[in-house]
Write an enzyme that holds these catalytic residues in place. Structure first.
Site, short mmCIF file in Angstrom:
data_model
loop_
_atom_site.label_atom_id
_atom_site.label_comp_id
_atom_site.label_asym_id
_atom_site.label_seq_id
_atom_site.Cartn_x
_atom_site.Cartn_y
_atom_site.Cartn_z
N SER A 15 22.30 49.97 32.05
CA SER A 15 21.76 51.25 32.49
C SER A 15 21.01 51.99 31.37
O SER A 15 21.47 52.05 30.22
CB SER A 15 22.89 52.14 33.01
OG SER A 15 22.39 53.43 33.35
N SER A 17 20.32 55.22 31.86
CA SER A 17 20.64 56.63 32.08
C SER A 17 21.04 57.34 30.79
O SER A 17 20.63 58.48 30.56
CB SER A 17 21.74 56.77 33.13
OG SER A 17 21.25 56.43 34.41
N LYS A 66 28.10 54.24 45.38
CA LYS A 66 27.46 55.37 46.07
C LYS A 66 28.14 55.74 47.39
O LYS A 66 28.15 56.91 47.77
CB LYS A 66 25.98 55.07 46.29
CG LYS A 66 25.20 54.96 44.98
CD LYS A 66 23.72 54.71 45.20
CE LYS A 66 22.99 54.57 43.88
NZ LYS A 66 21.53 54.38 44.06
N ASN A 87 24.70 59.65 44.58
CA ASN A 87 24.47 59.04 43.27
C ASN A 87 24.75 60.03 42.14
O ASN A 87 24.55 59.72 40.97
CB ASN A 87 23.04 58.50 43.16
CG ASN A 87 22.02 59.57 42.86
OD1 ASN A 87 22.11 60.69 43.38
ND2 ASN A 87 21.03 59.25 42.04
N ALA A 131 17.77 47.08 53.00
CA ALA A 131 18.48 47.87 54.00
C ALA A 131 19.78 48.47 53.49
O ALA A 131 20.69 48.75 54.25
CB ALA A 131 18.77 46.99 55.23
N GLY A 132 19.86 48.72 52.18
CA GLY A 132 21.06 49.30 51.60
C GLY A 132 20.93 50.79 51.36
O GLY A 132 20.10 51.48 51.98
N ARG A 159 22.44 43.36 59.31
CA ARG A 159 23.01 43.89 58.08
C ARG A 159 22.33 45.19 57.66
O ARG A 159 22.46 45.63 56.53
CB ARG A 159 22.88 42.85 56.97
CG ARG A 159 23.65 41.56 57.25
CD ARG A 159 23.38 40.51 56.20
NE ARG A 159 23.82 40.93 54.87
CZ ARG A 159 23.64 40.19 53.78
NH1 ARG A 159 23.03 39.02 53.87
NH2 ARG A 159 24.07 40.63 52.61
N TYR A 226 13.50 48.22 37.63
CA TYR A 226 12.81 48.66 36.42
C TYR A 226 12.97 47.71 35.24
O TYR A 226 12.36 47.91 34.20
CB TYR A 226 13.24 50.07 36.01
CG TYR A 226 14.71 50.24 35.70
CD1 TYR A 226 15.20 49.96 34.42
CD2 TYR A 226 15.61 50.70 36.64
CE1 TYR A 226 16.54 50.12 34.12
CE2 TYR A 226 16.95 50.87 36.36
CZ TYR A 226 17.42 50.59 35.08
OH TYR A 226 18.74 50.74 34.79
#
Length: 282
Positions: A15, A17, A66, A87, A131-132, A159, A226
């Site tokens: 990450s 972040s 999440k 999130n 589709a999440g 799904r 990314y």
């Protein structure tokens, strides 16, 4: 008083972040703020959060936390509720947990950077790949941009429950098409805006659909991945003549909004962007 924040996920070592939030703290002069990183799985999230003291201001959450964070929140902000994913967790006095979603903001701002003067909203067509939870955020983001009936390309319509439930809450009517459907190529090439929410490599099969395509520069693809940029799909889209919005722009802008929510101060976009670009270059 020290203030703490961190990103949680599993895995989470990759990450960026911490780079973004620490750059914001430095630029804003928030010397008493610290931002960390913790590998936490779904089964451990509740215990981890409940074990934090009142020096904690907020948490950034990545996969697979999440939905778990949604259930853990004492109050869920309307946007997070309609998307069905949290999130960002914000700590309030008395131990109250507020669940928020900054992914939508990140997607909208990343697309606005790529298309500062978009065509009329009612003339635009959108496609979401995946589709999440992030696809549900993309559904809300496209809605903010005036696209209320996008096509969702998924490996299996069966799904796509997360997106279907989010769409029902938003009152929008996406169409669902499998990645192997004969219509997938036409939908992809006919879109003004495409948001790929698939994990790295999961959308590589779409590269073949772009073979021989001639796209317009006004057609933009945002790939939320990314790392390893450009992805195969983004490279193929650009080669076909379309414009791309790198996933790191979404990462940047969702973090800018998190900084605002956690600290109460406007996230310094320029400083955070510079730190992010340096980290990606390294």
């Amino acid at each position: 008083m020290r203030h703490h924040a961190a990103v949680l996920g599993h895995p989470v070592a990759h990450s960026l972040s911490p780079v973004l939030h620490r750059a914001a703290y430095a630029d804003l002069g928030l010397t008493e703020w610290e931002y960390g990183l913790h590998d936490v799985d779904e089964g451990d999230l509740s215990a981890f959060v409940r074990g934090l003291d009142d020096s904690w201001a907020g948490l950034s959450l990545t996969m697979p936390l999440k939905q778990q964070a949604l259930a853990l929140s004492d109050h869920v902000e309307p946007l997070a509720k309609v998307v069905g994913a949290v999130n960002t967790l914000l700590f309030q006095p008395g131990g109250l947990l507020i669940g928020a979603n900054t992914d939508v903001h990140g997607i909208v701002e990343a697309l606005r950077e790529a298309t500062p003067q978009p065509p009329r909203a009612d003339a635009r067509r959108g496609v979401i790949i995946g589709a999440g939870s992030t696809a549900a955020a993309a559904l809300a983001a496209l809605g903010e941009l005036g696209i209320h009936a996008p096509v969702v390309l998924a490996r299996s319509v069966g799904r796509a429950g997360i997106v279907m439930r989010a769409a029902a809450r938003m009152g929008v009517t996406p169409e669902y098409v499998t990645l192997t459907d004969d219509r997938a190529r036409a939908e992809l090439l006919g879109a003004d805006v495409v948001v790929s929410t698939a994990p790295h490599g999961a959308a590589d099969s779409l590269v073949a659909l772009l073979d021989g395509a001639a796209l317009d520069p006004d057609q933009v693809l945002l790939d939320v991945v990314y790392e390893g940029w450009p992805t195969a799909v983004a490279a193929a889209w650009r080669s076909a003549g379309g414009s791309i919005s790198p996933g790191y722009l979404m990462l940047l802008h969702q973090a800018v909004e998190q900084v605002r929510l956690m600290t109460g101060q406007t996230g310094p976009v320029a400083a955070m962007r510079a730190a992010l670009m340096q980290a990606l270059a390294d």
